[in-house]
Design an enzyme around this catalytic site. Structure first.
Site, short mmCIF file in Angstrom:
data_model
loop_
_atom_site.label_atom_id
_atom_site.label_comp_id
_atom_site.label_asym_id
_atom_site.label_seq_id
_atom_site.Cartn_x
_atom_site.Cartn_y
_atom_site.Cartn_z
N LYS A 249 4.12 -15.61 3.18
CA LYS A 249 4.16 -16.44 1.97
C LYS A 249 5.63 -16.70 1.66
O LYS A 249 6.13 -16.43 0.57
CB LYS A 249 3.44 -15.75 0.81
CG LYS A 249 3.10 -16.67 -0.35
CD LYS A 249 2.12 -17.77 0.01
CE LYS A 249 1.78 -18.59 -1.24
NZ LYS A 249 0.99 -19.79 -0.89
N ASP B 215 -5.34 -6.93 5.92
CA ASP B 215 -6.55 -6.30 5.40
C ASP B 215 -7.55 -7.38 4.97
O ASP B 215 -8.73 -7.35 5.32
CB ASP B 215 -6.17 -5.41 4.22
CG ASP B 215 -7.30 -4.49 3.78
OD1 ASP B 215 -8.40 -4.58 4.35
OD2 ASP B 215 -7.08 -3.69 2.86
N TYR C 73 0.81 -1.21 0.00
CA TYR C 73 0.00 0.00 0.00
C TYR C 73 0.84 1.26 0.00
O TYR C 73 0.34 2.34 -0.34
CB TYR C 73 -0.93 0.01 1.22
CG TYR C 73 -2.00 -1.06 1.20
CD1 TYR C 73 -2.14 -1.94 0.14
CD2 TYR C 73 -2.87 -1.21 2.27
CE1 TYR C 73 -3.11 -2.92 0.12
CE2 TYR C 73 -3.85 -2.19 2.27
CZ TYR C 73 -3.95 -3.05 1.19
OH TYR C 73 -4.92 -4.02 1.20
N ASP D 250 -11.02 -8.94 7.33
CA ASP D 250 -12.37 -8.88 6.77
C ASP D 250 -12.99 -10.27 6.69
O ASP D 250 -14.19 -10.44 6.91
CB ASP D 250 -12.34 -8.22 5.39
CG ASP D 250 -12.27 -6.70 5.47
OD1 ASP D 250 -12.20 -6.18 6.60
OD2 ASP D 250 -12.30 -6.04 4.43
N ASP E 116 -2.48 -18.66 2.79
CA ASP E 116 -3.61 -19.46 2.33
C ASP E 116 -4.06 -20.44 3.42
O ASP E 116 -5.26 -20.68 3.61
CB ASP E 116 -3.28 -20.19 1.03
CG ASP E 116 -1.87 -20.74 0.98
OD1 ASP E 116 -1.13 -20.57 1.95
OD2 ASP E 116 -1.52 -21.34 -0.05
#
Length: 363
Positions: free
Chosen positions: A188, A244, A142, A248, A220
């Site tokens: 990851k 993020d 970001y 959610d 994952d």
């Protein structure tokens, strides 16, 4: 009597409606605990673009840096999706986080027993769910440079330093010490060099916390565990974008995105930034249907983490629980055939519970 200055940034969409109820709860807290709050309101996001052609105007910048805490509603307006990047509401939000240097975002997720039927998951998977997402907030994709578009080509840069990783990791380990003493670090590392640095740095930090167990998880796998075995998670430590997305996803455990609060913290004595997890939801704006509990619970986090008023924070949390136990439901929480109440009415009931507990203590 000490006075606490709160900069209120209602933002866009349902932001002003839910923020008003968070302020109502804080006013009730002030009455109950003999505390004084001063609330000053400033624009941010699309509202600020409309008012000042800037998603984070200079007056807002000055106000937040001189406050004791910042209460934010939500930002976002689809009408500005095609606007230049410097005029998009989200640009103002990212600039606000950077300005306040709030690098650690705390997102607690707990399942209230009265709301087990609101989640798409079966009740047996929800019992005992009480987790905390600790999300790095000022690095990663970001904020990384270079970034941009050139015709049909685009680039974003994922970058972290060991120092950035270490400071947010320590927030996670410190939090775990007051919980179940388990940190699950998400990365990851089988694909990304940045994740390899993340894993190595978090492992080094863990040596300073021998009383906290560390486990590593690919993102994952973490996403699957959130829906298959969420009660096994305690503190979930993530970089910016992974956090993020995963936080959610975790909202489905609680039953609604409208329930979840967050606190964004930086180095003291700077003010923290407190905002509900949900977005601006423009289609719901002005209809008195948005769930204000996320914003009100955010006010509790503001009291606990921003102003170090744990007793006052607990009073807000207890009032939210009492309202839900009493059957109060906003539209997003009502099951088929159940009645529901609006944003303002839910806020009023929670404020009444805050004050009722005070009156009970006097009787």
């Amino acid at each position: 009597m000490k006075t606490y200055s709160i900069a209120v940034l209602p933002g866009d969409g349902v932001g002003p409606e839910v923020t008003a109820q968070a302020v109502r709860a804080l006013e009730a807290v002030g009455e109950r605990f003999d505390l004084r709050f001063t609330f000053t309101t400033f624009p941010v996001g699309a509202a600020a673009v409309a008012a000042a052609n800037d998603p984070l105007p200079p007056a807002t910048r000055a106000a937040v840096t001189h406050s004791d805490a910042v209460l934010l509603g939500a930002v976002g307006d689809p009408a500005l999706d095609g606007a230049p990047r410097e005029l998009r509401p989200e640009t103002g939000l990212l600039a606000l986080r950077k300005l306040l240097k709030v690098y650690a975002n705390l997102r607690p997720v707990a399942v209230h027993p009265a709301l087990l039927g609101c989640s798409p998951l079966k009740a047996d998977r929800l019992r005992g769910v009480d987790l905390l997402v600790v999300r790095e907030l000022t690095g990663g994709l970001y904020y990384g440079e270079p970034r941009g578009r050139n015709g049909k080509s685009a680039v974003n840069t994922l970058a972290y330093t060991a120092a950035e990783i270490e400071r947010v990791a320590r927030v996670a380990f410190d939090a775990a010490r007051s919980r179940r003493r388990l940190v699950t670090s998400v990365d990851k590392a089988n694909v990304l060099e940045v994740s390899q640095l993340w894993r190595e740095t978090v492992t080094q930090v863990a040596r300073d916390y021998p009383d906290v167990r560390l486990e590593h998880s690919y993102v994952d796998t973490a996403a699957m565990r959130l829906v298959t075995d969420p009660a096994s998670l305690d503190v979930l430590l993530t970089e910016n974008m992974f956090g993020d997305i995963l936080s959610d996803e975790a909202a489905v455990l609680a039953g609604s995105l409208g329930l979840l609060p967050s606190a964004s913290l930086g180095p003291p004595p700077g003010p923290g930034l407190f905002e509900p997890v949900h977005g601006s939801a423009p289609p719901l704006a002005g209809r008195d249907v948005a769930n204000p509990i996320g914003a009100i619970s955010t006010a509790a986090m503001l009291l606990r983490h921003g102003l170090q008023l744990p007793e006052a924070a607990a009073a807000v949390d207890d009032a939210v629980a009492a309202a839900l136990d009493g059957g109060a439901r906003t539209r997003d929480l009502a099951l088929a055939g159940e009645s529901w109440i609006g944003t303002a009415e839910m806020g009023a009931r929670i404020a009444e519970f805050i004050l009722a507990e005070a009156l009970e203590g006097l009787s």
